[in-house]
Design a protein around this motif. Sequence first.
Motif, PDB file in Angstrom:
ATOM      1  N   GLY A 191     -36.836  20.290  20.520  1.00  0.00           N
ATOM      2  CA  GLY A 191     -37.476  19.582  21.579  1.00  0.00           C
ATOM      3  C   GLY A 191     -37.311  18.162  21.856  1.00  0.00           C
ATOM      4  O   GLY A 191     -36.514  17.602  21.101  1.00  0.00           O
ATOM      5  N   TYR A 192     -38.124  17.687  22.255  1.00  0.00           N
ATOM      6  CA  TYR A 192     -38.211  15.952  22.808  1.00  0.00           C
ATOM      7  C   TYR A 192     -39.612  15.510  22.814  1.00  0.00           C
ATOM      8  O   TYR A 192     -40.313  16.327  23.447  1.00  0.00           O
ATOM      9  CB  TYR A 192     -37.428  15.647  23.905  1.00  0.00           C
ATOM     10  CG  TYR A 192     -35.866  15.793  23.826  1.00  0.00           C
ATOM     11  CD1 TYR A 192     -34.962  14.762  23.088  1.00  0.00           C
ATOM     12  CD2 TYR A 192     -35.168  16.820  24.668  1.00  0.00           C
ATOM     13  CE1 TYR A 192     -33.584  15.056  23.157  1.00  0.00           C
ATOM     14  CE2 TYR A 192     -33.805  17.148  24.321  1.00  0.00           C
ATOM     15  CZ  TYR A 192     -32.975  16.200  23.797  1.00  0.00           C
ATOM     16  OH  TYR A 192     -31.528  16.355  23.822  1.00  0.00           O
ATOM     17  N   MET A 193     -39.539  14.271  22.617  1.00  0.00           N
ATOM     18  CA  MET A 193     -40.870  13.400  22.871  1.00  0.00           C
ATOM     19  C   MET A 193     -40.536  12.482  23.887  1.00  0.00           C
ATOM     20  O   MET A 193     -39.592  11.526  23.353  1.00  0.00           O
ATOM     21  CB  MET A 193     -41.429  12.737  21.649  1.00  0.00           C
ATOM     22  CG  MET A 193     -42.565  11.855  21.723  1.00  0.00           C
ATOM     23  SD  MET A 193     -44.086  12.800  22.560  1.00  0.00           S
ATOM     24  CE  MET A 193     -44.463  13.453  20.925  1.00  0.00           C
ATOM     25  N   LEU A 194     -40.980  12.626  25.164  1.00  0.00           N
ATOM     26  CA  LEU A 194     -40.802  11.680  26.093  1.00  0.00           C
ATOM     27  C   LEU A 194     -41.877  10.783  26.361  1.00  0.00           C
ATOM     28  O   LEU A 194     -43.033  11.082  26.295  1.00  0.00           O
ATOM     29  CB  LEU A 194     -40.545  12.319  27.376  1.00  0.00           C
ATOM     30  CG  LEU A 194     -40.524  11.429  28.696  1.00  0.00           C
ATOM     31  CD1 LEU A 194     -39.071  10.808  28.668  1.00  0.00           C
ATOM     32  CD2 LEU A 194     -40.473  12.543  29.969  1.00  0.00           C
ATOM     33  N   MET A 195     -41.415   9.372  26.201  1.00  0.00           N
ATOM     34  CA  MET A 195     -42.415   8.430  26.169  1.00  0.00           C
ATOM     35  C   MET A 195     -42.050   7.148  27.248  1.00  0.00           C
ATOM     36  O   MET A 195     -41.199   6.994  27.443  1.00  0.00           O
ATOM     37  CB  MET A 195     -42.293   7.476  24.734  1.00  0.00           C
ATOM     38  CG  MET A 195     -42.765   8.560  23.663  1.00  0.00           C
ATOM     39  SD  MET A 195     -42.486   7.789  21.929  1.00  0.00           S
ATOM     40  CE  MET A 195     -40.653   8.301  21.779  1.00  0.00           C
ATOM     41  N   ASP A 210     -41.025   0.672  30.771  1.00  0.00           N
ATOM     42  CA  ASP A 210     -40.087   1.012  29.757  1.00  0.00           C
ATOM     43  C   ASP A 210     -40.232   2.529  29.204  1.00  0.00           C
ATOM     44  O   ASP A 210     -41.365   3.041  29.269  1.00  0.00           O
ATOM     45  CB  ASP A 210     -40.191   0.291  28.388  1.00  0.00           C
ATOM     46  CG  ASP A 210     -40.057  -1.356  28.760  1.00  0.00           C
ATOM     47  OD1 ASP A 210     -39.217  -1.483  29.501  1.00  0.00           O
ATOM     48  OD2 ASP A 210     -40.916  -2.040  28.271  1.00  0.00           O
ATOM     49  N   TRP A 211     -39.032   3.207  29.123  1.00  0.00           N
ATOM     50  CA  TRP A 211     -39.085   4.737  28.518  1.00  0.00           C
ATOM     51  C   TRP A 211     -38.158   4.742  27.427  1.00  0.00           C
ATOM     52  O   TRP A 211     -37.335   4.325  27.014  1.00  0.00           O
ATOM     53  CB  TRP A 211     -38.942   5.484  29.700  1.00  0.00           C
ATOM     54  CG  TRP A 211     -37.446   5.500  30.274  1.00  0.00           C
ATOM     55  CD1 TRP A 211     -37.004   4.824  31.188  1.00  0.00           C
ATOM     56  CD2 TRP A 211     -36.717   6.428  30.011  1.00  0.00           C
ATOM     57  NE1 TRP A 211     -35.823   5.076  31.318  1.00  0.00           N
ATOM     58  CE2 TRP A 211     -35.441   6.208  30.478  1.00  0.00           C
ATOM     59  CE3 TRP A 211     -36.356   7.446  28.778  1.00  0.00           C
ATOM     60  CZ2 TRP A 211     -34.253   6.915  30.328  1.00  0.00           C
ATOM     61  CZ3 TRP A 211     -35.172   8.142  28.897  1.00  0.00           C
ATOM     62  CH2 TRP A 211     -34.224   7.728  29.533  1.00  0.00           C
ATOM     63  N   LYS A 212     -38.341   5.900  26.633  1.00  0.00           N
ATOM     64  CA  LYS A 212     -37.476   6.304  25.704  1.00  0.00           C
ATOM     65  C   LYS A 212     -37.823   7.840  25.156  1.00  0.00           C
ATOM     66  O   LYS A 212     -38.778   8.347  25.626  1.00  0.00           O
ATOM     67  CB  LYS A 212     -37.525   5.572  24.379  1.00  0.00           C
ATOM     68  CG  LYS A 212     -38.840   5.564  23.535  1.00  0.00           C
ATOM     69  CD  LYS A 212     -38.892   4.461  22.346  1.00  0.00           C
ATOM     70  CE  LYS A 212     -40.038   4.326  21.842  1.00  0.00           C
ATOM     71  NZ  LYS A 212     -39.845   3.500  20.690  1.00  0.00           N
ATOM     72  N   ILE A 213     -36.883   8.479  24.682  1.00  0.00           N
ATOM     73  CA  ILE A 213     -36.817   9.789  24.203  1.00  0.00           C
ATOM     74  C   ILE A 213     -36.490  10.134  22.921  1.00  0.00           C
ATOM     75  O   ILE A 213     -35.378   9.446  22.419  1.00  0.00           O
ATOM     76  CB  ILE A 213     -36.126  10.718  25.525  1.00  0.00           C
ATOM     77  CG1 ILE A 213     -36.428  12.226  25.359  1.00  0.00           C
ATOM     78  CG2 ILE A 213     -34.741  10.514  25.312  1.00  0.00           C
ATOM     79  CD1 ILE A 213     -36.054  13.054  26.408  1.00  0.00           C
ATOM     80  N   TYR A 272     -47.850   3.730  24.764  1.00  0.00           N
ATOM     81  CA  TYR A 272     -46.628   4.554  25.371  1.00  0.00           C
ATOM     82  C   TYR A 272     -47.574   5.899  25.732  1.00  0.00           C
ATOM     83  O   TYR A 272     -48.132   6.520  24.837  1.00  0.00           O
ATOM     84  CB  TYR A 272     -45.697   4.864  24.539  1.00  0.00           C
ATOM     85  CG  TYR A 272     -44.642   3.836  24.694  1.00  0.00           C
ATOM     86  CD1 TYR A 272     -43.284   4.031  25.541  1.00  0.00           C
ATOM     87  CD2 TYR A 272     -44.440   2.500  23.941  1.00  0.00           C
ATOM     88  CE1 TYR A 272     -42.286   2.988  25.489  1.00  0.00           C
ATOM     89  CE2 TYR A 272     -43.613   1.575  24.256  1.00  0.00           C
ATOM     90  CZ  TYR A 272     -42.518   1.873  24.986  1.00  0.00           C
ATOM     91  OH  TYR A 272     -41.496   1.066  25.119  1.00  0.00           O
ATOM     92  N   ALA A 273     -47.426   6.363  26.935  1.00  0.00           N
ATOM     93  CA  ALA A 273     -47.706   7.854  27.365  1.00  0.00           C
ATOM     94  C   ALA A 273     -46.650   8.748  26.537  1.00  0.00           C
ATOM     95  O   ALA A 273     -45.506   8.176  26.283  1.00  0.00           O
ATOM     96  CB  ALA A 273     -47.837   8.031  28.888  1.00  0.00           C
TER      97      ALA A 273
END
Length: 191
Positions: A109-113, A119-122, A137-138
């Motif tokens: 899977g992934y962690m989406l932040m 700003d976002w990252k995965i 970060y959410a």
Amino acid sequence: MALNTESVVADFNLLTGLSKSKESTKRNLSRMKGMFHDDLSFDELVNSESDPLVYEFYELDIPQTAGDILFGTSIVYPGKVGGEYFMTKGHFHTILETGEVYYCLSGDGYMLMENPEGDWKIEKFEPGQAVYVPPRYAHRSINIGEQPLVTFFAFRADAGHDYGTIETKGYRKLVIEKDGKPEVIDNPKWK
């Protein structure tokens, strides 16, 4: 070889002090209304499949005081709403300056932040992979595989959870299946 998720979680919970008798917190699809971008597919799936279980988590029951560390396990089940993979609801921490660590026990899977500034990252989850969620970060876990995604998490016990911001605004990005592969896209419902 299929991994016995119940066995992995039970063994891990026993080793870490999370009691096998402790009930998990379950999130069926109906409790995720508004989290997926395809409302029509959401309604069809809730009604036709008797409200499938999307994820659950076990959390150590400790006082939520400064200096303590809260930890537990999370299980995100395989599935999709339309083309969007099953995921956790996601949250900020009430104490925004809180980081969190996740460790993948099984699944893919992934962690989406994303942070309040946009700003976002995965980050990728695969067995043995740790993911650090920085303060501010959410974050949400997303299962892109055929098996349950099982992770261990830990954060400061007094951090709290802010689900309301995500329920109101959503995430800027989504992870969908396109041509048999996961793809990150802009969320058409983001506010």
